[in-house]
Motif scaffolding. Structure first.
Motif, short mmCIF file in Angstrom:
data_model
loop_
_atom_site.label_atom_id
_atom_site.label_comp_id
_atom_site.label_asym_id
_atom_site.label_seq_id
_atom_site.Cartn_x
_atom_site.Cartn_y
_atom_site.Cartn_z
N ALA A 64 8.83 -17.01 43.08
CA ALA A 64 10.10 -16.36 42.78
C ALA A 64 10.04 -15.66 41.42
CB ALA A 64 11.23 -17.38 42.81
N ILE A 65 9.42 -16.33 40.44
CA ILE A 65 9.31 -15.76 39.10
C ILE A 65 8.37 -14.56 39.08
CG2 ILE A 65 8.42 -16.24 36.77
CD1 ILE A 65 9.54 -19.14 37.23
N GLU A 66 7.31 -14.63 39.89
CA GLU A 66 6.40 -13.48 39.99
C GLU A 66 7.15 -12.25 40.48
OE1 GLU A 66 2.93 -12.10 43.11
OE2 GLU A 66 2.98 -14.21 42.50
N LEU A 67 8.07 -12.45 41.43
CA LEU A 67 8.83 -11.33 41.99
C LEU A 67 9.98 -10.91 41.08
CD1 LEU A 67 8.95 -12.56 45.70
CD2 LEU A 67 7.71 -10.57 44.84
N ASP A 68 10.51 -11.87 40.31
CA ASP A 68 11.62 -11.56 39.40
C ASP A 68 11.43 -12.35 38.11
OD1 ASP A 68 13.92 -10.98 38.08
OD2 ASP A 68 15.28 -11.89 39.53
N PRO A 69 10.65 -11.83 37.18
CA PRO A 69 10.35 -12.56 35.94
C PRO A 69 11.58 -12.85 35.08
CG PRO A 69 8.82 -10.72 36.25
CD PRO A 69 9.92 -10.54 37.26
N GLU A 70 12.70 -12.17 35.32
CA GLU A 70 13.90 -12.38 34.51
C GLU A 70 14.88 -13.38 35.12
OE1 GLU A 70 15.75 -8.73 33.50
OE2 GLU A 70 13.98 -7.90 32.51
N ASP A 71 14.46 -14.08 36.15
CA ASP A 71 15.33 -15.07 36.79
C ASP A 71 15.33 -16.36 35.99
OD1 ASP A 71 16.73 -16.81 38.38
OD2 ASP A 71 15.51 -16.53 40.17
N ALA A 72 16.31 -16.50 35.09
CA ALA A 72 16.37 -17.67 34.21
C ALA A 72 16.55 -18.96 34.99
CB ALA A 72 17.51 -17.50 33.21
N VAL A 73 17.27 -18.90 36.11
CA VAL A 73 17.53 -20.11 36.88
C VAL A 73 16.22 -20.67 37.45
CG1 VAL A 73 18.70 -21.05 38.91
CG2 VAL A 73 19.89 -19.44 37.43
N SER A 74 15.35 -19.79 37.95
CA SER A 74 14.08 -20.27 38.49
C SER A 74 13.20 -20.87 37.39
CB SER A 74 13.34 -19.13 39.20
OG SER A 74 13.93 -18.84 40.44
N HIS A 75 13.17 -20.24 36.22
CA HIS A 75 12.41 -20.81 35.10
C HIS A 75 12.95 -22.20 34.75
CE1 HIS A 75 9.78 -17.50 33.86
NE2 HIS A 75 10.78 -16.66 34.13
N ASN A 76 14.28 -22.30 34.69
CA ASN A 76 14.91 -23.57 34.34
C ASN A 76 14.61 -24.66 35.36
OD1 ASN A 76 17.21 -25.10 32.81
ND2 ASN A 76 17.75 -25.25 34.96
N ASN A 77 14.82 -24.33 36.64
CA ASN A 77 14.61 -25.35 37.67
C ASN A 77 13.14 -25.72 37.81
OD1 ASN A 77 17.32 -25.33 38.05
ND2 ASN A 77 17.29 -24.52 40.12
N LYS A 78 12.25 -24.75 37.59
CA LYS A 78 10.82 -25.08 37.58
C LYS A 78 10.52 -26.08 36.47
CE LYS A 78 7.53 -22.09 36.23
NZ LYS A 78 6.47 -22.71 35.39
N GLY A 79 11.15 -25.88 35.31
CA GLY A 79 10.96 -26.81 34.21
C GLY A 79 11.40 -28.22 34.56
N MET A 80 12.48 -28.34 35.32
CA MET A 80 12.97 -29.66 35.71
C MET A 80 11.98 -30.36 36.64
SD MET A 80 17.07 -29.28 36.04
CE MET A 80 17.21 -31.06 35.77
N VAL A 81 11.37 -29.59 37.56
CA VAL A 81 10.38 -30.19 38.46
C VAL A 81 9.13 -30.58 37.67
CG1 VAL A 81 8.99 -29.86 40.53
CG2 VAL A 81 11.28 -28.84 40.39
N GLU A 82 8.70 -29.72 36.79
CA GLU A 82 7.55 -30.05 35.95
C GLU A 82 7.81 -31.30 35.14
OE1 GLU A 82 5.95 -25.45 35.31
OE2 GLU A 82 7.45 -26.30 33.97
N GLU A 83 9.03 -31.45 34.66
CA GLU A 83 9.39 -32.64 33.89
C GLU A 83 9.28 -33.89 34.75
OE1 GLU A 83 12.64 -32.91 30.47
OE2 GLU A 83 13.55 -33.01 32.47
N LYS A 84 9.71 -33.81 36.00
CA LYS A 84 9.61 -34.95 36.91
C LYS A 84 8.15 -35.37 37.13
CE LYS A 84 13.74 -33.82 39.62
NZ LYS A 84 14.24 -33.40 40.96
N LEU A 85 7.25 -34.38 37.12
CA LEU A 85 5.84 -34.66 37.33
C LEU A 85 5.12 -35.06 36.04
CD1 LEU A 85 5.00 -31.80 39.86
CD2 LEU A 85 4.82 -34.25 40.31
N GLY A 86 5.84 -35.07 34.94
CA GLY A 86 5.24 -35.45 33.66
C GLY A 86 4.52 -34.34 32.95
#
Length: 239
Positions: A127-149
């Motif tokens: 999603a970010i590759e297609l729309d690099p300015e999508d703040a929501v996708s960056h944010n939610n990706k960060g939350m998943v990354e946080e879950k994985l440590g």
């Protein structure tokens, strides 16, 4: 009884009264997808998700390649805890609309909820590759990354999301408070936005994430409307 009156009642939280109107409208003109779409959403808000699915089955049979209808049906399946079917529908929407980042970000959110965290990250990255300015996708990706440590990766994702929001005048940071909800999306997501917020990270419900009716995240205007919708959710007044 009119469509406008039904939507007005829905938006004011008078779901039973709105349902009466849409029942009459559907009976009078049974082949109009938008009537079934709106009635299905109202039924979902009333917790009558099995009945809602009937309406969504109908509109997807009328327009089997309408990716917005497919995504909306996936929401109902998710609310019914039929997540494998919901994921299959989002796969189909992505296959039909592969250049639309919204298809991947919505599927990523479901994957997160059902425990496929690596799959969720992969979809957010697409999603970010297609729309690099999508703040929501960056944010939610960060939350998943946080879950994985993946602390460093998540930190970068959150910082990128904040930078994107901070660089847009009139928009506030994405809030950082978790919120799980099964509220169904609004019929008209453009409506009343709450003033800005000061907190940052927020996990949205899948139902709110898959909310777009007839518009997708392909323009700055649509992204601004979605940000306004986020502000309304944070204000705690979702109808």
């Amino acid at each position: 009884m009119s469509l406008e009156k039904g939507i007005e009642l829905y938006k004011s939280g008078k779901f039973e009264e709105a349902l009466v109107i849409f029942d009459v409208l559907v009976k009078a003109t049974a082949d109009q997808p938008q009537l079934h779409l709106n009635r299905g959403r109202i039924l979902s808000r009333l917790g009558r998700t099995e009945e809602a699915l009937v309406d969504f089955d109908f509109i997807t049979s009328l327009e089997p390649y309408n990716t917005d209808f497919i995504s909306d049906r996936a929401v109902v399946l998710h609310l019914l805890k039929r997540n494998e079917e919901a994921l299959s529908e989002l796969d189909r929407a992505a296959n039909l609309d592969p250049k639309n980042p919204y298809r991947y970000s919505s599927r990523a959110y479901l994957k997160d909820r059902i425990g496929d965290l690596e799959g969720a990250i992969a979809d957010y990255e697409k999603a970010i590759e297609l729309d690099p300015e999508d703040a929501v996708s960056h944010n939610n990706k960060g939350m998943v990354e946080e879950k994985l440590g993946y602390q460093q990766r998540s930190k970068k994702s959150f910082e990128k999301a904040d930078d994107l929001v901070d660089n847009k005048p009139g928009e506030s940071s994405i809030p950082k408070t978790k919120q799980e909800s099964s509220n169904f999306p609004e019929i008209d997501p453009k409506g009343k936005a709450k003033p800005g917020i000061t907190s940052r990270k927020k996990e949205m419900s899948f139902g709110h994430f898959v909310k777009t009716l007839g518009s997708v995240f392909t323009s700055a205007k649509t992204r601004r409307e979605f940000t306004n919708y986020l502000k309304k959710l944070v204000g705690g007044k979702v109808e």
